[in-house]
Design an enzyme around this catalytic site. Structure first.
Site, PDB file in Angstrom:
ATOM      1  N   GLY A 184      19.085  57.968  78.329  1.00 50.32           N
ATOM      2  CA  GLY A 184      19.283  56.920  77.675  1.00 50.32           C
ATOM      3  C   GLY A 184      20.569  56.257  77.664  1.00 50.32           C
ATOM      4  O   GLY A 184      21.385  56.730  78.505  1.00 50.32           O
ATOM      5  N   ASN A 185      21.219  55.643  76.686  1.00 51.39           N
ATOM      6  CA  ASN A 185      22.473  54.948  76.732  1.00 51.39           C
ATOM      7  C   ASN A 185      23.466  55.063  75.538  1.00 51.39           C
ATOM      8  O   ASN A 185      22.605  55.147  74.525  1.00 51.39           O
ATOM      9  CB  ASN A 185      22.618  53.638  77.532  1.00 51.39           C
ATOM     10  CG  ASN A 185      21.794  52.839  76.591  1.00 51.39           C
ATOM     11  OD1 ASN A 185      21.932  52.141  75.653  1.00 51.39           O
ATOM     12  ND2 ASN A 185      20.858  52.075  77.227  1.00 51.39           N
TER      13      ASN A 185
END
Ligand code: CTP
Length: 424
Positions: free
Chosen positions: A214-215
């Site tokens: 993810g980020n």
């Protein structure tokens, strides 16, 4: 302490009408005070049946009165309204809005509103039936026509066990709108009938049932865009990936997704009927080529020394632009992208964004410099807004100065106005 030096001491009146949500006005006063503004609370008599004057006095540091007959020598029924730089009434009950619509001035708060020339925000809170009642609808329309900002109520649990639209938005959302207005971005109710699709947050790509790639996107900028678009009267659909714990923008339809494929499918489904699509989401560019169905264990088998093999995700923004060229979505749909850039040794963030605008082909691109401590997760933003021009190498660039994500959102939507949203 969130104090912003340039924001100290602005005169804000917080009106409080008599509804159960009056207790939330205490949080609103505290939030506004934390930014160093000068807050004066003007409740109605019935508001004081829910929260005592002493509480408002202690939180605001200013005296509290409900009637024009207090401090008559100071002519406060005129002075409070004249001096205010912004007035927000939270909660604004159905009865209170009816009184304002009728131009009544039979207590200090309504008298203050009648005198005021500054921006006025009413934040409704009532039962769903009252909110949908034709009398309330007519009053809200009239107030909006007169330039009063009426927030959309939130959808959720009401006083009893029932749920529906009518809940007071969260105090932090109200405070953010007040500060946006004080920063000169006063939303006009001029996008009624426009449809806006916004993506927000980061997509997540599962590795196995417990891990994902993810980020750091918080979703704040996308949420701020949704709030401002709703405030302008648009019908807003918000496709939401992984976001920080943020209150839902009142009045927006929220569709949660997890992966890039889900976000792409949701965008493809809803884009064909929109006037404006804004890709504010931080989309994961790659995903693991396989997803393990059981949790991967270390040291158990051959593939325990895991090398993650990744495949590229579809580019949702570029697909949108291609679909528009192919006639799958209307040619009049405005498409806005974001560019999260760190810059590199050879190129500035702005240069990379210019290249990105050319590659993506969208109409506007908001470029922000990102990094561990910049933009992602922060409440403020800055950067450049690039508008596509004949020559892809030299877009029209507008610098967006440091401001709250709501203020930046208002500027992005104003730039969309320049492109004549939904006309042509
Ligand atoms: N975007 C998208 N689909 C992707 C990746 C990005 O729609 N698979 C959109 C984002 O929502 C944003 C814009 O494209 O509006 C730019 O995203 P960004 O992450 O900055 O760029 P990338 O496409 O990842 O390009 P690069 O790898 O060159 O930075």
């Amino acid at each position: 302490m969130k104090q912003q030096p340039e924001e100290l001491g602005r005169k804000i009146v917080v009106g409080v009408a008599g509804g159960i949500a009056a207790y939330k006005a205490c949080h609103l006063v505290r939030d506004l005070k934390e930014y160093g503004d000068d807050v004066r609370v003007v409740p109605t008599d019935s508001a004081l049946r829910f929260v005592g004057a002493a509480t408002f006095e202690a939180l605001s540091g200013n005296p509290v009165s409900t009637t024009v007959f207090d401090a008559v020598e100071e002519v406060q029924h005129v002075r409070v309204g004249q001096e205010a730089e912004a007035i927000v009434v939270a909660p604004a009950t159905a009865d209170f809005m009816a009184r304002v619509a009728a131009g009544r001035a039979d207590d200090l708060l309504t008298a203050t509103l009648l005198v005021a020339t500054c921006p006025v925000i009413l934040v409704p809170a009532m039962h769903t039936e009252m909110w949908w009642n034709p009398a309330t609808r007519a009053n809200v329309s009239l107030l909006r026509e007169r330039g009063i900002i009426v927030m959309e109520p939130a959808h959720g649990r009401l006083t009893g066990k029932d749920t529906g639209p009518g809940r007071l938005p969260e105090p932090e959302q109200i405070a953010e709108l007040v500060r946006t207005v004080l920063d000169g971005q006063v939303p006009k109710y001029d996008w009624v009938g426009k449809k806006v699709l916004i993506t927000a947050g980061g997509t997540q790509e599962n590795i196995d049932p417990v891990r994902y790639v993810g980020n750091r996107s918080s979703g704040r900028q996308g949420y701020a865009l949704a709030e401002v678009a709703v405030q302008r009267g648009a019908e807003v659909t918000l496709i939401v990936g992984n976001v920080d714990e943020l209150p839902t923008p009142p009045g927006a339809r929220v569709l949660p997704v997890v992966s890039t494929a889900e976000m792409a499918a949701a965008v493809a489904k809803h884009a064909p009927v929109q006037d404006l699509v804004i890709m504010a989401a931080a989309v994961a560019d790659f995903r693991p080529d396989t997803q393990a169905t059981a949790k991967m264990k270390k040291g158990r088998n051959e593939d325990s020394l895991q090398t993650l093999s990744m495949v590229e995700n579809p580019d949702i923004l570029r697909t949108l632009v291609q679909d528009r060229s192919a006639g799958k979505i209307p040619a009049s749909t405005v498409i806005v992208g974001f560019a999260a850039e760190t810059g590199d040794p050879e190129h500035s963030a702005l240069e990379l964004a210019t290249q990105k605008l050319g590659r993506k082909g969208c109409d506007l691109l908001m470029c922000n410099e990102v990094g561990a401590d910049k933009v992602f997760g922060q409440k403020r933003n800055r950067g450049w807004l690039l508008a596509r021009s004949e020559d892809p190498a030299s877009p029209q660039v507008t610098e967006i100065e440091d401001g709250s994500k709501q203020v930046v959102a208002a500027q992005i939507l104003a730039a969309v106005d320049e492109l004549r949203i939904g006309q042509e």
